[in-house]
Design an enzyme around this catalytic site. Structure first.
Site, PDB file in Angstrom:
ATOM      1  N   CYS A  29       8.518  74.542  -4.170  1.00 34.16           N
ATOM      2  CA  CYS A  29       8.659  74.541  -5.631  1.00 34.16           C
ATOM      3  C   CYS A  29       9.879  75.303  -6.159  1.00 34.16           C
ATOM      4  O   CYS A  29      10.556  74.791  -7.061  1.00 34.16           O
ATOM      5  CB  CYS A  29       7.386  74.968  -6.341  1.00 34.16           C
ATOM      6  SG  CYS A  29       6.282  76.025  -5.423  1.00 34.16           S
ATOM      7  N   ARG A  52       4.856  79.443   7.257  1.00 34.51           N
ATOM      8  CA  ARG A  52       4.123  80.586   6.731  1.00 34.51           C
ATOM      9  C   ARG A  52       3.593  81.398   7.891  1.00 34.51           C
ATOM     10  O   ARG A  52       3.129  80.836   8.876  1.00 34.51           O
ATOM     11  CB  ARG A  52       2.961  80.110   5.855  1.00 34.51           C
ATOM     12  CG  ARG A  52       3.446  79.369   4.647  1.00 34.51           C
ATOM     13  CD  ARG A  52       2.320  78.841   3.805  1.00 34.51           C
ATOM     14  NE  ARG A  52       2.884  78.059   2.707  1.00 34.51           N
ATOM     15  CZ  ARG A  52       2.163  77.383   1.826  1.00 34.51           C
ATOM     16  NH1 ARG A  52       0.852  77.423   1.900  1.00 34.51           N
ATOM     17  NH2 ARG A  52       2.748  76.716   0.867  1.00 34.51           N
ATOM     18  N   GLN A  78       4.619  69.442   3.889  1.00 29.88           N
ATOM     19  CA  GLN A  78       3.849  69.068   2.701  1.00 29.88           C
ATOM     20  C   GLN A  78       4.387  67.759   2.139  1.00 29.88           C
ATOM     21  O   GLN A  78       5.593  67.555   2.115  1.00 29.88           O
ATOM     22  CB  GLN A  78       3.995  70.140   1.625  1.00 29.88           C
ATOM     23  CG  GLN A  78       3.408  71.472   2.006  1.00 29.88           C
ATOM     24  CD  GLN A  78       3.644  72.489   0.918  1.00 29.88           C
ATOM     25  OE1 GLN A  78       4.750  72.655   0.424  1.00 29.88           O
ATOM     26  NE2 GLN A  78       2.594  73.188   0.527  1.00 29.88           N
ATOM     27  N   ASP A 125       5.028  66.989  -0.754  1.00 33.20           N
ATOM     28  CA  ASP A 125       5.124  67.754  -1.996  1.00 33.20           C
ATOM     29  C   ASP A 125       5.861  66.984  -3.077  1.00 33.20           C
ATOM     30  O   ASP A 125       6.720  66.148  -2.787  1.00 33.20           O
ATOM     31  CB  ASP A 125       5.909  69.033  -1.680  1.00 33.20           C
ATOM     32  CG  ASP A 125       5.456  70.200  -2.519  1.00 33.20           C
ATOM     33  OD1 ASP A 125       4.592  70.009  -3.383  1.00 33.20           O
ATOM     34  OD2 ASP A 125       5.983  71.308  -2.292  1.00 33.20           O
ATOM     35  N   HIS A 167       7.089  67.806  -7.436  1.00 29.34           N
ATOM     36  CA  HIS A 167       6.966  68.613  -8.650  1.00 29.34           C
ATOM     37  C   HIS A 167       7.382  67.771  -9.834  1.00 29.34           C
ATOM     38  O   HIS A 167       8.472  67.214  -9.843  1.00 29.34           O
ATOM     39  CB  HIS A 167       7.795  69.887  -8.530  1.00 29.34           C
ATOM     40  CG  HIS A 167       7.286  70.762  -7.429  1.00 29.34           C
ATOM     41  ND1 HIS A 167       7.801  70.729  -6.160  1.00 29.34           N
ATOM     42  CD2 HIS A 167       6.249  71.621  -7.398  1.00 29.34           C
ATOM     43  CE1 HIS A 167       7.109  71.557  -5.393  1.00 29.34           C
ATOM     44  NE2 HIS A 167       6.159  72.116  -6.111  1.00 29.34           N
ATOM     45  N   LYS A 175      -5.913  74.761 -10.389  1.00 28.73           N
ATOM     46  CA  LYS A 175      -5.678  73.535  -9.628  1.00 28.73           C
ATOM     47  C   LYS A 175      -6.909  72.653  -9.564  1.00 28.73           C
ATOM     48  O   LYS A 175      -8.019  73.092  -9.849  1.00 28.73           O
ATOM     49  CB  LYS A 175      -5.181  73.862  -8.224  1.00 28.73           C
ATOM     50  CG  LYS A 175      -5.946  74.935  -7.505  1.00 28.73           C
ATOM     51  CD  LYS A 175      -5.338  75.198  -6.132  1.00 28.73           C
ATOM     52  CE  LYS A 175      -6.271  76.112  -5.335  1.00 28.73           C
ATOM     53  NZ  LYS A 175      -5.997  76.146  -3.922  1.00 28.73           N
ATOM     54  N   HIS A 186       2.468  70.644  -9.770  1.00 29.46           N
ATOM     55  CA  HIS A 186       2.639  70.590  -8.309  1.00 29.46           C
ATOM     56  C   HIS A 186       1.569  69.638  -7.797  1.00 29.46           C
ATOM     57  O   HIS A 186       0.428  69.711  -8.247  1.00 29.46           O
ATOM     58  CB  HIS A 186       2.342  71.930  -7.644  1.00 29.46           C
ATOM     59  CG  HIS A 186       3.032  73.125  -8.214  1.00 29.46           C
ATOM     60  ND1 HIS A 186       3.847  73.909  -7.453  1.00 29.46           N
ATOM     61  CD2 HIS A 186       3.006  73.696  -9.433  1.00 29.46           C
ATOM     62  CE1 HIS A 186       4.289  74.925  -8.182  1.00 29.46           C
ATOM     63  NE2 HIS A 186       3.791  74.827  -9.391  1.00 29.46           N
TER      64      HIS A 186
END
Length: 644
Positions: free
Chosen positions: A337, A366, A384, A386, A388, A472, A518
């Site tokens: 992000c 991570r 991910q 992902d 945005h 979320k 997200h």
RNA sequence: GCCGAUGUAGCUCAGCUGGCCAGAGCAGCUGAUUUGUAAUCAGCUGGUCGGGGGUUCGAAUCCCUCCAUCGGCUCCA
């Protein structure tokens, strides 16, 4: 007399002080034998507790969630009683029911319980269960309760008592065991007919690692032996589907100590599967107006200071990478992000530009604690799916709803038909865990709640489960054998746009702040594939299967014909291999079945002379012989129908 | 990170109350067989028994330590 209303709406009259068990008996003996507890005006009570006023009651059996938890809660007391007999001097922590069974945290004063001891504990529990001891409920003044556990020397119960108010304390006693407990409980221990200790583990008192580690014993009980057998069968089935086992057998992925723990290596077949999923989602996203972007694997520390991630997670990250001359610090990218925020900022935006939707299959790293790693579901490096979305406040709901549609489209294509949406909100009692203003949180939470309502999702609300920057909506799917997994997630965020000072120019020619969404329908490819493997037991939908067909020549004489067939199939984008080994057909079929390849094409003299293939479907058997083109069209249309 | 268990060939496992060159099946290699819907036969290769240290005349086996894996706890942007 009191009026008792039952779930079917009927009202019956009973004497005041009647118990739920007596009510059950008045209906039928069989029901009475199965009643574990009762819901009285919405509150779960002992089936033996006298009812003294008009009430709406629901009788609970093992088929009700509350019936199960009552049974298991009572079973925890039974296990404690057995342990007190077998291990005198044991101190007891808490013993709650859980999703599958129950546990009890105990302090054995240095003694160790291992799997070999399970049998004798189970036997003792069954012996005590057969005595059919009643669970007696007693209301106790606090000082008496304290005195009881002081005498017994049980500091954990004393600790628990400290948090309880006088006048509100109950003990339950069965046989020779007395426990501090709110209840409710089953009528007597005789209901417990089958017992199985599952495992033993360490657990900190009150879940705090500063406290002493207690021994946690997990177990499960049932009112029928058959239920236990069924449960154990289910566990066996789960073991067979374990993605770590299947991942190895189907050659999808591997781990290497040398590469590092929690860092999956995708083998060719696994990579092919993964690539299919990426292409599938990529296509859907482009149709929905997403713009693919790419960002690097590391980012300057300042980026994460701005985003707030550094403050929150910096201490628990992989150590930063330092440039030798400038001394700048870079972190392995833990999320995409912040990078996407900077992409947004790379050019001025007008209200007419919004929404913009940046999508990236971004690999992130991570530092997960060593004990946390688990197959593909918990790893240190993962990708991910992902994206945005940056939009105007008036667009949030529409965008959010569109994302929900996309997630549901993905679930449908992959045969996940059973899911609920979990709305994760901030813990109102611990706001310091989160960043951002109350007003922004309120807006974000409302947006999620309204969108979920509009899309008519089945929802549950969890307080305290929000991300630190926003609430979320997580999708919890149930797999083929009934286990729940968290997959896709959608998050509304008013905070990062503020931290990154993101802007757009409104129709009023003023600067405004966009809202960020997200979202990740898969969550991560690693985790999603793990769940998919377990869901379909390695038998992937045809369109995803790494190999769709394997061609099996009857003998080496027909290898050339087999290769010719494969070439023809490739014209239809069908993936496959020829099993050229010098093996008998039975062996080739067996190996291909075990590899869970959806279709096998057997070719020999007959097929070669007629220009055909004999089709065998995985798990089903021989379908007969087909023209090559006919077969190709058949599976092409099967693929189309599965994907839509 | 913490508690407990486990670690023997590429895979699945036996051996582990200390004692002949550490075993089996599958996989792999070589050869024979040329096969019709879930395992053809024979031979061979392959392991410093997770790493290191110790006890012992002698360790896969006992002890210590480190690493990894498994089941939990805590955590999960």
């Amino acid at each position: 007399m009191i009026n008792i209303t039952l779930p079917d709406g009927s009202v019956r009259q009973y004497e005041s002080g009647t118990t739920a068990l007596q009510i059950a008996q008045s209906i039928s003996e069989g029901l009475a034998r199965n009643v574990l507890a009762a819901k009285v005006n919405g509150e779960v009570w002992d089936a033996t507790r006298p009812i003294t006023a008009d009430a709406y009651i629901v009788l609970l059996t093992i088929n009700d969630a509350e019936g199960k938890s009552t049974l298991w809660h009572s079973s925890a007391h039974l296990m404690a009683e057995a342990i007190e007999v077998l291990y005198p001097g044991t101190k007891f922590g808490i013993g709650p029911p859980i999703e599958n069974g129950f546990y009890y945290d105990i302090d054995l004063g240095g003694k160790i319980i291992s799997n070999e001891d399970f049998k004798k504990i189970e036997d003792k529990m069954l012996e005590l269960a057969r005595q059919g001891n009643t669970y007696f409920r007693k209301e106790i003044p606090k000082k008496d309760a304290v005195a009881y556990f002081k005498e017994k020397g049980d500091e954990y119960k004393l600790d628990l008592l400290e948090g309880l108010e006088d006048g509100n304390i109950t003990f339950y006693e069965q046989g020779n065991f007395t426990d501090l407990c709110r209840g409710p409980h089953i009528p007597n221990t005789g209901f417990i007919k089958a017992v199985k200790l599952m495992n033993v583990a360490g657990a900190y008192w009150r879940g705090d690692e500063k406290n002493k580690m207690l021994t946690r014993l997990y177990a499960i009980t049932f009112t029928k032996q058959k239920d236990l057998t069924d449960y154990l069968t289910l566990l066996e089935e789960a073991k067979k589907r374990d993605h770590r086992k299947l991942g190895k057998e189907l050659e999808l992925f591997a781990f290497s100590e040398k590469v590092g723990m929690g860092l999956p290596l995708w083998l060719p077949k696994g990579a092919a599967l993964r690539e299919r999923l990426v292409q599938f989602l990529q296509k859907a996203q482009i149709k929905s107006g997403y713009l693919p972007v790419v960002t690097p694997h590391i980012g300057n520390k300042n980026l994460y200071i701005t985003s707030g991630h550094y403050e929150k997670y910096g201490a628990d990250s992989f150590q930063p990478i330092r440039t030798p001359h400038e001394g700048e610090e870079f972190f392995l990218k833990p999320m995409n992000c912040p990078h996407h925020c900077e992409i947004y900022k790379s050019s001025p935006k007008s209200y007419k530009d919004l929404p913009v939707r940046y999508a990236e299959f971004g690999t992130v790293y991570r530092y997960e604690q060593a004990g946390e790693l688990h197959g593909l579901t918990r790893v240190r490096g993962f990708t991910q799916d992902d994206a945005h979305l940056f939009c105007r406040p008036d667009q949030v709901k529409e965008e959010f709803c569109k994302v929900i549609d996309l997630v549901l489209y993905v679930f449908k294509a992959l045969n996940f038909h059973d899911y609920t949406a979990q709305i994760s909100l901030r813990d109102p009692g611990n706001k310091s865990k989160y960043i951002g203003s109350d007003e922004n949180w309120h807006l974000a939470e409302q947006a999620i709640i309204e969108s979920a309502k509009e899309k008519e999702l089945t929802t549950v609300v969890e307080l305290g489960e929000a991300a630190f920057y926003g609430p979320k909506l997580d999708f919890m799917v149930k797999d083929a054998i009934g286990r729940k997994w968290q997959l896709g997630t959608i998050q509304v965020d008013y905070n990062l746009p503020e931290r990154f000072e993101l802007e757009y120019t409104g129709s009023d020619n003023q600067k405004h702040r966009p809202v960020m969404i997200h979202r990740a329908p898969f969550g991560s490819l690693e985790r999603f594939i793990a769940v998919l493997i377990e869901h379909c037991a390695g038998k992937f939908p045809l369109w995803l299967s790494p190999e769709q067909v394997t061609i099996l020549p009857i003998s080496e004489k027909y290898n050339n014909y087999a290769k010719k067939v494969l070439e023809l199939l490739k014209n239809y984008d069908i993936r496959g291999l020829v099993d050229e080994r010098n093996e008998k057909i039975g062996k080739k079929i067996r190996d291909t079945e075990l590899q869970k390849v959806p279709y096998m094409l057997v070719v020999g003299e007959k097929e070669e002379s007629e220009n055909k293939v004999s089709v065998r479907k995985q798990g089903e058997g021989d379908l007969g012989s087909f023209d090559i083109e006919q077969f190709a069209q058949m599976i092409t249309s099967e693929i189309e129908s599965l994907k839509s």
